[in-house]
Design an enzyme around this catalytic site. Sequence first.
Site, PDB file in Angstrom:
ATOM      1  N   LYS A 279       1.087  -1.310   0.288  1.00 26.69           N
ATOM      2  CA  LYS A 279       0.063   0.036  -0.174  1.00 26.69           C
ATOM      3  C   LYS A 279       1.068   1.297   0.178  1.00 26.69           C
ATOM      4  CE  LYS A 279      -3.576  -2.103   2.813  1.00 26.69           C
ATOM      5  NZ  LYS A 279      -4.872  -1.800   2.028  1.00 26.69           N
ATOM      6  N   ARG A 353     -10.094 -11.637   2.016  1.00 26.61           N
ATOM      7  CA  ARG A 353     -10.984 -12.655   1.504  1.00 26.61           C
ATOM      8  C   ARG A 353     -10.505 -13.853   1.282  1.00 26.61           C
ATOM      9  NH1 ARG A 353     -11.396  -9.067  -4.038  1.00 26.61           N
ATOM     10  NH2 ARG A 353     -11.174  -7.641  -2.436  1.00 26.61           N
TER      11      ARG A 353
END
Length: 478
Positions: A279, A353
């Site tokens: 990120k 996920r």
Amino acid sequence: MQIGVEARDVVTFRGDGVIVNLFEGVQAPTGATGALDDALRGLIRSAIRAGEFTGKAGESLLLHTGGRIPATRVLVVGLGKAERFDLDGVRTVMGGALRTLRRSGCRRVASVIHGTGAGGLDLREAAQAATEGALLGLYTFDRYKAEKEEKRVDRLTLLVRERPQIAPARAGVLIGQTVAEAVTFARDLVNEPSNTLTPQELANRAQAVCKRTRGLSCEILNRRQITRLGMGALLGVAQGSGRDPVLIILRYRGGRGRVPAVGLVGKGITFDSGGISIKPSEGMEQMKGDMAGGAAVVGAMTAIARLRPRVNVAAVVPACENLPDARALKPGDVLRAMNGKTIEVINTDAEGRLILADALCYARQLGCERLVDVATLTGACVVALGRIRTGAFGNDRSWIDQVLAAGVGAGEKIWQMPLDEEYGEQIKSDVAVVKNTGGRPGGAITAAKFLEHFVEKTPWVHLDIAGTADTDREKGYT
Ligand code: ZN
Ligand code: ZN
């Protein structure tokens, strides 16, 4: 803070501050506020006449009583339009009011239970909401500060008009305290930095709270056990971290048999750097809160165990760190989840996920009849719904409706998002059963679509709390 209930007139309360209210547009206050205003020789009315106070939601008026009543201060809070005022309004008003009184140095305060007079709210429910709002509004996290907040409210007395009202109000206070303590537990976990709150520490805290709470049992699975279960997706995310992953399982038995009627699954990434798909550094510190879903479900279990509903509930929290390393997961890698499905990793920052895939499989293996997962899952959900509403996705109409209704009851704003078959096209992989991102369009939806592969036919609701798990400013009871 202690919270009590007394049948008494606001005018006779001895303490540092009393909270009364006014609906928007009322010129001459009646009821408790009117009686107080008479004792104050019209101070509130004159503020209304001067246009200083109109009763709009969010407005408040702090008055010093100058010895006209035993309490030294009066805080009049605006409730907004009477027809719009609800239980969440009670929480919001109490959160702000308690902070105002704490700031002015009040230690012993009293409040009417807003909305139970002309507002028509149920007394028990309103007392619960008032308790939640007060306790959550006063929440602070100053563990690592040199200067602690010294001002504190020690005691809140909720005032009712007649003695028979004491019992229902007290029952509401008890539920409110239980809920607020569970939320406070979760908030503390989210605020804790990731060098303290490692996956193992998250497990330790879950275990500690289970020991303190009757009726909760806790099981922690280590790397070896996770490997034996075939949780290749959870192991894949954890492989770039020097800290082992854990799987935290909490159980509450309130119903017949052993099968959990409800399974709660919460994302427990204690720090999300993005991994190899790293990120940007700006704002990355907030990624210590990427376990908010896990914190929420553990907190919920403590409240469930104390409120004792007649139903079995289990919670499953997969916890690990997502870091770049020589051994870290790479784009293009293929993982095999617990149910045997293969996953092509396109972006290592879509790790939530992956760990949820294995946790959902595990919850199904426990026999959970219905599932709810809670996760700070996608930036796309924040783009779609902002920081006001949580996104809900599901595969079963009646279960979705029940979860949405529970949200309304709890003052959690949730908005249902679509989950059409067609969205599944975006996450079809050329090399595996499914890939872990589907590109920018509908990113929150394709994330949910991915999870659906691992719940199969079990009724399930996915709550994406990426926009609602934290806030950068005080507002109401948040
Ligand atoms: Zn991520
Ligand atoms: Zn994440």
